[in-house]
Design an enzyme around this catalytic site. Structure first.
Site, PDB file in Angstrom:
ATOM      1  N   SER A   1       3.193  10.034  12.223  1.00 44.82           N
ATOM      2  CA  SER A   1       1.961   9.195  11.505  1.00 44.82           C
ATOM      3  C   SER A   1       1.095   9.362  11.569  1.00 44.82           C
ATOM      4  O   SER A   1      -0.293   9.608  10.962  1.00 44.82           O
ATOM      5  CB  SER A   1       2.990   8.632  11.129  1.00 44.82           C
ATOM      6  OG  SER A   1       3.011   7.105  11.362  1.00 44.82           O
ATOM      7  N   LYS A   2       0.312   8.767  12.951  1.00 41.76           N
ATOM      8  CA  LYS A   2      -0.798   9.044  13.040  1.00 41.76           C
ATOM      9  C   LYS A   2      -1.359  10.338  13.784  1.00 41.76           C
ATOM     10  O   LYS A   2      -2.564  10.493  13.183  1.00 41.76           O
ATOM     11  CB  LYS A   2      -0.868   7.838  13.945  1.00 41.76           C
ATOM     12  CG  LYS A   2       0.045   6.227  14.672  1.00 41.76           C
ATOM     13  CD  LYS A   2      -0.740   5.711  13.060  1.00 41.76           C
ATOM     14  CE  LYS A   2      -0.491   4.605  13.361  1.00 41.76           C
ATOM     15  NZ  LYS A   2      -1.362   3.398  12.577  1.00 41.76           N
TER      16      LYS A   2
ATOM     17  N   TYR B   1       6.436   7.022  14.814  1.00 43.79           N
ATOM     18  CA  TYR B   1       4.904   6.107  14.374  1.00 43.79           C
ATOM     19  C   TYR B   1       3.980   7.773  15.053  1.00 43.79           C
ATOM     20  O   TYR B   1       3.023   7.964  14.406  1.00 43.79           O
ATOM     21  CB  TYR B   1       4.905   5.506  15.523  1.00 43.79           C
ATOM     22  CG  TYR B   1       4.081   4.992  15.445  1.00 43.79           C
ATOM     23  CD1 TYR B   1       3.558   3.743  14.488  1.00 43.79           C
ATOM     24  CD2 TYR B   1       2.495   4.621  16.606  1.00 43.79           C
ATOM     25  CE1 TYR B   1       2.158   3.218  15.029  1.00 43.79           C
ATOM     26  CE2 TYR B   1       2.014   4.258  16.679  1.00 43.79           C
ATOM     27  CZ  TYR B   1       1.625   3.077  16.174  1.00 43.79           C
ATOM     28  OH  TYR B   1       0.750   2.105  15.685  1.00 43.79           O
TER      29      TYR B   1
ATOM     30  N   ASN C   1      -5.594   0.279   7.080  1.00 44.90           N
ATOM     31  CA  ASN C   1      -5.517   0.019   8.716  1.00 44.90           C
ATOM     32  C   ASN C   1      -3.759  -0.915   8.754  1.00 44.90           C
ATOM     33  O   ASN C   1      -3.306  -0.694   9.940  1.00 44.90           O
ATOM     34  CB  ASN C   1      -5.761  -1.614   8.664  1.00 44.90           C
ATOM     35  CG  ASN C   1      -5.635  -2.415   9.961  1.00 44.90           C
ATOM     36  OD1 ASN C   1      -5.490  -2.193  11.180  1.00 44.90           O
ATOM     37  ND2 ASN C   1      -4.684  -3.615   9.600  1.00 44.90           N
TER      38      ASN C   1
ATOM     39  N   ILE D   1      -3.383  -3.081  21.652  1.00 43.08           N
ATOM     40  CA  ILE D   1      -3.902  -3.923  21.760  1.00 43.08           C
ATOM     41  C   ILE D   1      -3.096  -5.240  21.600  1.00 43.08           C
ATOM     42  O   ILE D   1      -1.997  -4.987  21.204  1.00 43.08           O
ATOM     43  CB  ILE D   1      -4.197  -3.935  20.331  1.00 43.08           C
ATOM     44  CG1 ILE D   1      -5.415  -2.509  20.350  1.00 43.08           C
ATOM     45  CG2 ILE D   1      -5.607  -5.118  19.483  1.00 43.08           C
ATOM     46  CD1 ILE D   1      -6.695  -2.350  21.113  1.00 43.08           C
TER      47      ILE D   1
ATOM     48  N   VAL E   1       0.649  -1.406  -0.121  1.00 44.54           N
ATOM     49  CA  VAL E   1       0.668  -0.169  -0.236  1.00 44.54           C
ATOM     50  C   VAL E   1       0.662   1.464   0.178  1.00 44.54           C
ATOM     51  O   VAL E   1       0.761   2.172  -0.016  1.00 44.54           O
ATOM     52  CB  VAL E   1      -1.089   0.430   1.190  1.00 44.54           C
ATOM     53  CG1 VAL E   1      -2.176  -1.092   0.746  1.00 44.54           C
ATOM     54  CG2 VAL E   1      -0.388  -0.015   2.723  1.00 44.54           C
TER      55      VAL E   1
ATOM     56  N   SER F   1      -4.036   5.931  16.338  1.00 42.23           N
ATOM     57  CA  SER F   1      -3.629   5.597  17.554  1.00 42.23           C
ATOM     58  C   SER F   1      -3.113   6.122  18.866  1.00 42.23           C
ATOM     59  O   SER F   1      -3.288   7.479  18.435  1.00 42.23           O
ATOM     60  CB  SER F   1      -1.762   4.982  17.585  1.00 42.23           C
ATOM     61  OG  SER F   1      -1.337   5.128  18.415  1.00 42.23           O
TER      62      SER F   1
HETATM   63  P1  NAD Z   1       0.383  -5.731  12.698  1.00 45.47           P
HETATM   64  O1  NAD Z   1       1.330  -5.820  13.135  1.00 45.47           O
HETATM   65  O2  NAD Z   1      -0.280  -7.405  13.340  1.00 45.47           O
HETATM   66  O3  NAD Z   1      -0.896  -5.681  11.823  1.00 45.47           O
HETATM   67  C1  NAD Z   1       0.178  -4.650  10.980  1.00 45.47           C
HETATM   68  C2  NAD Z   1      -0.220  -4.977   9.540  1.00 45.47           C
HETATM   69  O4  NAD Z   1      -0.366  -4.566   8.285  1.00 45.47           O
HETATM   70  C3  NAD Z   1       0.541  -6.421   8.965  1.00 45.47           C
HETATM   71  O5  NAD Z   1      -0.363  -7.405   8.753  1.00 45.47           O
HETATM   72  C4  NAD Z   1       1.484  -5.671   7.590  1.00 45.47           C
HETATM   73  O6  NAD Z   1       1.927  -7.764   6.964  1.00 45.47           O
HETATM   74  C5  NAD Z   1       0.396  -4.631   7.389  1.00 45.47           C
HETATM   75  N1  NAD Z   1       2.142  -4.412   6.165  1.00 45.47           N
HETATM   76  C6  NAD Z   1       2.242  -3.094   7.143  1.00 45.47           C
HETATM   77  N2  NAD Z   1       2.679  -2.806   5.966  1.00 45.47           N
HETATM   78  C7  NAD Z   1       2.613  -2.895   4.712  1.00 45.47           C
HETATM   79  C8  NAD Z   1       2.074  -2.400   3.028  1.00 45.47           C
HETATM   80  N3  NAD Z   1       3.098  -1.777   2.831  1.00 45.47           N
HETATM   81  N4  NAD Z   1       1.570  -2.407   2.690  1.00 45.47           N
HETATM   82  C9  NAD Z   1       0.248  -3.466   2.479  1.00 45.47           C
HETATM   83  N5  NAD Z   1       0.108  -4.449   4.224  1.00 45.47           N
HETATM   84  C10 NAD Z   1       1.090  -3.790   4.898  1.00 45.47           C
HETATM   85  O7  NAD Z   1      -0.330  -5.196  13.772  1.00 45.47           O
HETATM   86  P2  NAD Z   1      -2.032  -4.355  14.252  1.00 45.47           P
HETATM   87  O8  NAD Z   1      -1.768  -3.834  15.863  1.00 45.47           O
HETATM   88  O9  NAD Z   1      -2.558  -5.363  13.824  1.00 45.47           O
HETATM   89  O10 NAD Z   1      -1.765  -3.491  13.462  1.00 45.47           O
HETATM   90  C11 NAD Z   1      -2.848  -2.558  12.469  1.00 45.47           C
HETATM   91  C12 NAD Z   1      -2.774  -1.050  12.707  1.00 45.47           C
HETATM   92  O11 NAD Z   1      -2.999  -0.925  14.033  1.00 45.47           O
HETATM   93  C13 NAD Z   1      -1.945  -0.741  12.789  1.00 45.47           C
HETATM   94  O12 NAD Z   1      -1.725   0.735  12.009  1.00 45.47           O
HETATM   95  C14 NAD Z   1      -1.301  -0.127  14.173  1.00 45.47           C
HETATM   96  O13 NAD Z   1      -0.100   0.913  14.250  1.00 45.47           O
HETATM   97  C15 NAD Z   1      -2.271   0.321  14.538  1.00 45.47           C
HETATM   98  N6  NAD Z   1      -2.477   0.360  15.774  1.00 45.47           N
HETATM   99  C16 NAD Z   1      -2.120  -0.800  16.900  1.00 45.47           C
HETATM  100  C17 NAD Z   1      -1.816  -0.913  18.037  1.00 45.47           C
HETATM  101  C18 NAD Z   1      -1.704  -2.351  18.960  1.00 45.47           C
HETATM  102  O14 NAD Z   1      -1.252  -1.776  20.303  1.00 45.47           O
HETATM  103  N7  NAD Z   1      -1.582  -2.978  18.414  1.00 45.47           N
HETATM  104  C19 NAD Z   1      -1.879   0.883  18.680  1.00 45.47           C
HETATM  105  C20 NAD Z   1      -2.765   1.477  18.145  1.00 45.47           C
HETATM  106  C21 NAD Z   1      -2.623   1.607  16.896  1.00 45.47           C
END
Ligand code: NAD
Length: 242
Positions: free
Chosen positions: A155-156, A152, A87, A185, A61, A139
């Protein structure tokens, strides 16, 4: 006709749970992935066991060309896109002083530029249909900032600004855009934290637990059902940031 939803980075973690939840609600899910093909195929097969067909599409993406191809495929197959969940994201845990230009480009491109291009590519169809629901997964760190996660956080915060500004621009086209800003999470992105560190984070959370992916997917579901919420940053964090 079924609603059609694209979820970026949907092979694991939060995106994967959003894909499952929406597919179970009868929405046609297109689950995007980049590198984790095995997990994406597993997700497709898991849904098939419930007699639910989802599409999995490989696209980086951060690449305008790959995104264009993905959207073209979806529009040829389904003729419309009702829902976009931006996402995909990566984290970066480093002292600001040590961050390089490559780090900046990687984090900002993956977390922010991706939302810019995917949203731009789906919008002509949504505007034409005068219908759309876009959700940016940002986030809490975009709201309050995190030490060692400055890029990070930038970006958010950028995603949240996009949500607010674009909501004003797209409201007259009946397209709603909101951010969901998760707290902590349990997913792979947080694997770097030890059990002890997670325990001490939990102690700071009024609801006394870290979040799970279902907590986020439920809010996504609600935002899709709703039709009067736009431009908002909804933080699902157990009260950690108020
Ligand atoms: P995760 O690492 O399990 O999932 C992130 C996904 O994004 C992965 O599947 C990864 O392969 C995909 N990705 C990364 N670069 C990509 C690219 N160039 N093209 C397509 N896909 C790509 O982590 P998550 O916790 O499920 O994160 C999902 C979203 O939630 C993220 O944006 C993260 O910043 C946000 N978030 C997560 C938390 C947390 O505590 N887990 C907190 C705040 C925000």
């Amino acid at each position: 006709m079924k609603k059609v939803a694209i979820i970026t980075g949907a092979s694991q973690g939060i995106g994967r749970q959003i894909a499952i939840t929406l597919a179970e609600q009868g929405i046609q899910v297109i689950a995007n992935y980049n590198k984790s093909e095995k997990e994406a195929i597993k997700l497709k097969e898991q849904m098939k066991e419930q007699n639910i067909e989802i599409d999995i599409i490989k696209a980086d993406v951060t690449s305008r060309n790959e995104v264009k191809k993905m959207i073209k495929y979806v529009l040829e197959k389904y003729k419309k896109i009702d829902i976009l969940i931006n996402n995909a994201g990566i984290s970066e845990y480093k002292m600001f002083i040590d961050e390089t230009d490559e780090d900046w480009n990687r984090v900002i491109n993956t977390n922010l530029y991706s939302a810019f291009i995917v949203t731009q590519e789906v919008l002509p169809n949504m505007i034409h249909n005068k219908n759309g629901c876009i959700i940016n997964i940002s986030s809490i760190w975009g709201i309050v900032g995190a030490s060692l996660e400055v890029l990070y956080s930038i970006s958010k915060a950028g995603l949240d600004a996009m949500t607010k500004a674009l909501a004003k621009e797209l409201g007259p086209s009946n397209i709603r855009i909101n951010s969901i800003a998760p707290g902590f999470i349990k997913t792979k992105i947080n694997e770097k934290f030890s059990e002890k560190e997670i325990e001490s984070i939990t102690q700071e959370i009024p609801l006394e637990r870290i979040g799970n992916t279902e907590d986020i997917a439920k809010c996504v579901n609600w935002l899709i059902e709703d039709n009067y919420t736009t431009g908002q940053v909804i933080s699902i964090n157990g009260g950690w940031v108020i």
